[in-house]
Design an enzyme around this catalytic site. Structure first.
Site, PDB file in Angstrom:
ATOM      1  N   GLY A 163      -6.564  34.956 -28.551  1.00 39.54           N
ATOM      2  CA  GLY A 163      -6.642  35.627 -29.838  1.00 39.54           C
ATOM      3  C   GLY A 163      -7.245  37.011 -29.671  1.00 39.54           C
ATOM      4  O   GLY A 163      -7.120  37.633 -28.623  1.00 39.54           O
ATOM      5  N   CYS A 164      -7.915  37.470 -30.684  1.00 34.59           N
ATOM      6  CA  CYS A 164      -8.533  38.800 -30.664  1.00 34.59           C
ATOM      7  C   CYS A 164      -9.565  38.879 -29.543  1.00 34.59           C
ATOM      8  O   CYS A 164     -10.441  38.024 -29.428  1.00 34.59           O
ATOM      9  CB  CYS A 164      -9.185  39.074 -32.014  1.00 34.59           C
ATOM     10  SG  CYS A 164     -10.045  40.654 -32.064  1.00 34.59           S
ATOM     11  N   PHE A 165      -9.478  39.925 -28.743  1.00 29.14           N
ATOM     12  CA  PHE A 165     -10.372  40.022 -27.596  1.00 29.14           C
ATOM     13  C   PHE A 165     -11.814  40.321 -27.956  1.00 29.14           C
ATOM     14  O   PHE A 165     -12.714  40.098 -27.154  1.00 29.14           O
ATOM     15  CB  PHE A 165      -9.860  40.999 -26.539  1.00 29.14           C
ATOM     16  CG  PHE A 165      -9.402  42.371 -26.979  1.00 29.14           C
ATOM     17  CD1 PHE A 165      -9.915  43.027 -28.082  1.00 29.14           C
ATOM     18  CD2 PHE A 165      -8.419  43.014 -26.236  1.00 29.14           C
ATOM     19  CE1 PHE A 165      -9.487  44.289 -28.449  1.00 29.14           C
ATOM     20  CE2 PHE A 165      -7.980  44.289 -26.581  1.00 29.14           C
ATOM     21  CZ  PHE A 165      -8.505  44.929 -27.691  1.00 29.14           C
ATOM     22  N   TRP A 166     -12.094  40.801 -29.144  1.00 29.59           N
ATOM     23  CA  TRP A 166     -13.469  41.118 -29.523  1.00 29.59           C
ATOM     24  C   TRP A 166     -14.369  39.887 -29.472  1.00 29.59           C
ATOM     25  O   TRP A 166     -15.518  39.961 -29.056  1.00 29.59           O
ATOM     26  CB  TRP A 166     -13.533  41.727 -30.912  1.00 29.59           C
ATOM     27  CG  TRP A 166     -12.825  43.035 -31.068  1.00 29.59           C
ATOM     28  CD1 TRP A 166     -12.515  43.937 -30.089  1.00 29.59           C
ATOM     29  CD2 TRP A 166     -12.334  43.597 -32.284  1.00 29.59           C
ATOM     30  NE1 TRP A 166     -11.872  45.017 -30.621  1.00 29.59           N
ATOM     31  CE2 TRP A 166     -11.741  44.843 -31.965  1.00 29.59           C
ATOM     32  CE3 TRP A 166     -12.335  43.170 -33.601  1.00 29.59           C
ATOM     33  CZ2 TRP A 166     -11.172  45.663 -32.933  1.00 29.59           C
ATOM     34  CZ3 TRP A 166     -11.764  43.990 -34.566  1.00 29.59           C
ATOM     35  CH2 TRP A 166     -11.190  45.224 -34.236  1.00 29.59           C
TER      36      TRP A 166
END
Length: 181
Positions: free
Chosen positions: A13-16
């Site tokens: 998913g979102c790398f953050w």
């Protein structure tokens, strides 16, 4: 003190969220947001978000294998996202948000295959695991503003609504694995 430094490249998913979680673990030298698995050379965030570069948002983790094993990293990775969602994580939809393990060598591939098999037998999720397992290719580090994004952007709405709750659950579940400030 000699270290047994190795790398892992993971997409969930979102790398953050992944980057922030992994940077908080003991035994992690660094975790950087990036892109892997696509055809476009040195893609920008905007290009990857359009979903036509073939790249996934990934985190490249450099870890001391004497402090945290590759298998432990993968167990944490699977706890941080839903590996049964194809090309998405929650409201983040597209191939850039796919679940993936980009292995660096045969040993990593074999360990990942064994863990996926073990998790499937445990039936922890209602669906089948769709995490892709491919050799790392075309990795590019994301732009500087994506590094430490969660800590540098505490007022960001996405961070407050999505990343913060995930990290709170992560910190509770893996409290004994966290770095001490």
């Amino acid at each position: 003190m000699a270290q047994n430094l190795q790398q892992a490249t993971l997409a969930g998913g979102c790398f953050w969220c992944l980057e922030s979680a992994f940077n908080g673990l003991k035994g992690i030298e660094s975790a950087y947001s990036g892109y892997a698995g696509g055809e476009v050379k040195n893609p920008s965030y905007e290009q990857v978000c359009q979903g036509n570069t073939g790249h996934a948002e990934v985190v490249r983790v450099t870890f001391d294998a004497d402090e945290i094993s590759y298998k432990e990293l993968l167990e944490i990775f699977f706890a941080l996202h839903d590996p049964t969602q194809l090309n998405r994580q929650g409201n983040d939809v597209g191939t850039q948000y796919r679940s993936g393990i980009f292995y660096h060598n045969r040993e990593q591939k074999e360990q990942a295959q064994a863990l996926i098999h073990e998790l499937e037998e445990q039936q922890l999720w209602p669906g089948d695991i769709v995490t892709e397992l491919v050799e790392v290719n075309n990795y590019y580090q994301a732009e500087d503003y994506h590094q430490d994004y969660f800590s540098n952007n505490p007022q960001n709405t996405y961070c407050n609504m999505v990343v913060a709750p995930k990290l709170a659950k992560f910190r509770q579940k893996f409290a004994n694995r966290l770095k001490q400030d």
